[in-house]
Motif scaffolding. Structure first.
Motif, short mmCIF file in Angstrom:
data_model
loop_
_atom_site.label_atom_id
_atom_site.label_comp_id
_atom_site.label_asym_id
_atom_site.label_seq_id
_atom_site.Cartn_x
_atom_site.Cartn_y
_atom_site.Cartn_z
N GLY A 1 0.69 -1.23 -0.14
CA GLY A 1 -0.02 -0.01 0.00
C GLY A 1 0.78 1.29 0.04
O GLY A 1 1.96 1.25 0.41
N PRO B 1 0.92 6.05 4.06
CA PRO B 1 0.00 7.04 4.40
C PRO B 1 0.36 8.54 4.43
O PRO B 1 -0.20 9.39 4.01
CB PRO B 1 -0.39 6.60 5.77
CG PRO B 1 -0.29 5.14 5.88
CD PRO B 1 1.05 5.03 5.09
N LEU C 1 -0.07 10.07 1.07
CA LEU C 1 -1.37 10.46 0.52
C LEU C 1 -1.67 11.84 0.79
O LEU C 1 -1.58 12.34 1.90
CB LEU C 1 -2.31 9.40 1.12
CG LEU C 1 -2.26 7.94 1.06
CD1 LEU C 1 -3.09 6.89 2.03
CD2 LEU C 1 -2.33 7.48 -0.36
N GLN D 1 -7.18 11.40 -0.62
CA GLN D 1 -6.65 9.73 -0.78
C GLN D 1 -6.68 9.40 0.67
O GLN D 1 -7.24 8.12 0.81
CB GLN D 1 -5.39 9.97 -1.40
CG GLN D 1 -5.16 10.41 -2.79
CD GLN D 1 -3.83 10.36 -3.25
OE1 GLN D 1 -2.90 11.06 -2.56
NE2 GLN D 1 -3.66 10.17 -4.54
N LYS E 1 -10.32 8.68 1.73
CA LYS E 1 -10.86 7.68 0.77
C LYS E 1 -10.27 6.16 1.38
O LYS E 1 -11.24 5.29 1.38
CB LYS E 1 -10.51 7.54 -0.59
CG LYS E 1 -11.05 6.61 -1.60
CD LYS E 1 -10.95 7.01 -3.09
CE LYS E 1 -11.83 5.90 -3.87
NZ LYS E 1 -11.56 5.98 -5.23
N GLU E 2 -9.02 6.06 1.80
CA GLU E 2 -8.54 4.90 2.19
C GLU E 2 -9.05 4.45 3.57
O GLU E 2 -9.37 3.22 3.82
CB GLU E 2 -6.99 5.12 2.42
CG GLU E 2 -6.14 5.20 1.29
CD GLU E 2 -5.85 3.71 0.42
OE1 GLU E 2 -5.81 2.81 1.21
OE2 GLU E 2 -5.94 3.76 -0.86
N THR F 1 -12.65 3.25 2.89
CA THR F 1 -12.68 1.86 2.56
C THR F 1 -12.29 0.86 3.55
O THR F 1 -12.93 -0.17 3.69
CB THR F 1 -11.64 1.59 1.37
OG1 THR F 1 -12.00 2.74 0.23
CG2 THR F 1 -11.65 0.17 0.75
N ARG G 1 -2.66 -1.95 8.77
CA ARG G 1 -3.12 -0.79 7.57
C ARG G 1 -3.93 0.20 8.37
O ARG G 1 -3.95 1.37 8.10
CB ARG G 1 -3.62 -1.46 6.37
CG ARG G 1 -3.83 -0.45 5.24
CD ARG G 1 -2.74 0.08 4.76
NE ARG G 1 -2.92 1.06 3.72
CZ ARG G 1 -2.01 1.99 3.07
NH1 ARG G 1 -0.95 2.05 3.63
NH2 ARG G 1 -2.59 2.60 2.09
N LEU H 1 -3.10 4.33 8.78
CA LEU H 1 -4.13 5.06 8.17
C LEU H 1 -4.60 6.12 9.21
O LEU H 1 -4.45 7.36 9.08
CB LEU H 1 -5.06 4.66 7.37
CG LEU H 1 -4.46 3.92 6.17
CD1 LEU H 1 -5.68 3.19 5.52
CD2 LEU H 1 -4.15 4.77 5.13
#
Length: 92
Positions: A13, A16, A19, A23, A26-27, A30, A53, A57
């Protein structure tokens, strides 16, 4: 370096910190949307990768937003008062 960074044998990925704000959101949307199914049905390795992850984030979001609004109803004191009809909307 390509846009995907390796984080062990199964996790990839974008870092972070690389990003932009849109973005990152959005991550986060999700990963939170997929959380329940991952917890219930994924392998232990997949759940561990998901946890890692999500922590990365969320940590980046908190780093960028140290003074984010906090809804009074989402505090310990506010939880005790929830029955009083107070809104869960954060106050700036």
């Amino acid at each position: 370096m390509n846009e995907h960074d390796e984080r062990g044998p199964t996790m990839t990925g974008v870092e972070p910190s690389r990003l932009d704000d849109q973005q990152l959101m959005k991550e986060l949307e999700t990963i939170h949307r997929t959380r329940h199914d991952t917890l219930l049905y994924a392998s232990n390795d997949a759940l561990r990768a998901h946890n890692d992850r999500m922590a990365q984030l969320e940590g980046e979001f908190l780093r960028r937003n140290p003074n984010r609004p906090v809804a009074a109803s989402r505090t310990r004191e506010g939880a005790r008062e929830r029955g009083s009809g107070e809104s869960a909307t954060p106050r700036s």
